[in-house]
Design a protein around this motif. Structure first.
Motif, PDB file in Angstrom:
ATOM      1  N   CYS A   5       0.641  -1.500   0.093  1.00 16.83           N
ATOM      2  CA  CYS A   5       0.451   0.608  -0.307  1.00 16.83           C
ATOM      3  C   CYS A   5       0.550   0.834  -0.256  1.00 16.83           C
ATOM      4  O   CYS A   5       2.154   1.265   0.683  1.00 16.83           O
ATOM      5  CB  CYS A   5      -0.813  -0.106   1.174  1.00 16.83           C
ATOM      6  N   ARG A   9       2.661   0.922   5.204  1.00 14.57           N
ATOM      7  CA  ARG A   9       2.170  -0.869   5.412  1.00 14.57           C
ATOM      8  C   ARG A   9       2.907  -1.231   4.411  1.00 14.57           C
ATOM      9  O   ARG A   9       2.548  -1.606   3.613  1.00 14.57           O
ATOM     10  CB  ARG A   9       0.919  -1.170   6.461  1.00 14.57           C
ATOM     11  N   CYS A  16      -5.470  -2.986   2.713  1.00 16.04           N
ATOM     12  CA  CYS A  16      -4.501  -2.265   3.764  1.00 16.04           C
ATOM     13  C   CYS A  16      -5.966  -0.772   3.702  1.00 16.04           C
ATOM     14  O   CYS A  16      -7.302  -0.927   3.882  1.00 16.04           O
ATOM     15  CB  CYS A  16      -3.570  -1.316   3.593  1.00 16.04           C
TER      16      CYS A  16
END
Length: 131
Positions: A5, A9, A16
């Motif tokens: 993402c 993350r 996400c």
């Protein structure tokens, strides 16, 4: 192989920020912050507008054409958990041409988090807009 993402993350966007961008309420203020960063990367003004609190939302939102976002760092957070009413997330959003450093305020109303406003570090861009 899925790409991580844009929010930083180490998981695919669909697992996400994707659900929040598709309309699912963010669980925390940080989750909303990350989805808003991803929306800037994607040019998704609909999500940016919908996630902005009506009391501070601009009538129109225009993103800078040609902005290339290169990374997000979450520096600090206070409040903003699943059952809090308010939260603050401090971050640095990196662009090819500079860095936006902001302490963003969020409120939770009727189970949804909203971006309210932000305090910029001197030398950064315009709050909330990435400019």
């Amino acid at each position: 192989m899925p790409v991580n993402c844009p929010c930083g993350r180490a998981r695919p966007e669909r697992a996400c920020c994707g659900p929040v961008l598709d309309g699912r309420p963010a669980a925390t203020a940080e989750d909303l912050m990350r989805s808003r960063y991803t929306a800037f990367v994607r040019g998704d003004t609909a999500h940016l507008t919908a996630s902005w609190h009506p009391s501070t939302r601009p009538r129109a939102l225009r993103l800078e054409p040609g902005s290339v976002w290169t990374g997000l760092e979450i520096l600090d957070r206070s409040g903003g958990a699943m059952f809090d009413a308010e939260g603050v997330v401090e971050f640095r959003a990196h662009r090819r041409d500079g860095v936006l450093h902001e302490r963003s305020r969020f409120v939770r109303e009727d189970g949804r988090w909203f971006y309210v406003d932000g305090e910029l570090d001197p030398g950064s861009g315009t709050p909330g807009t990435g400019r």
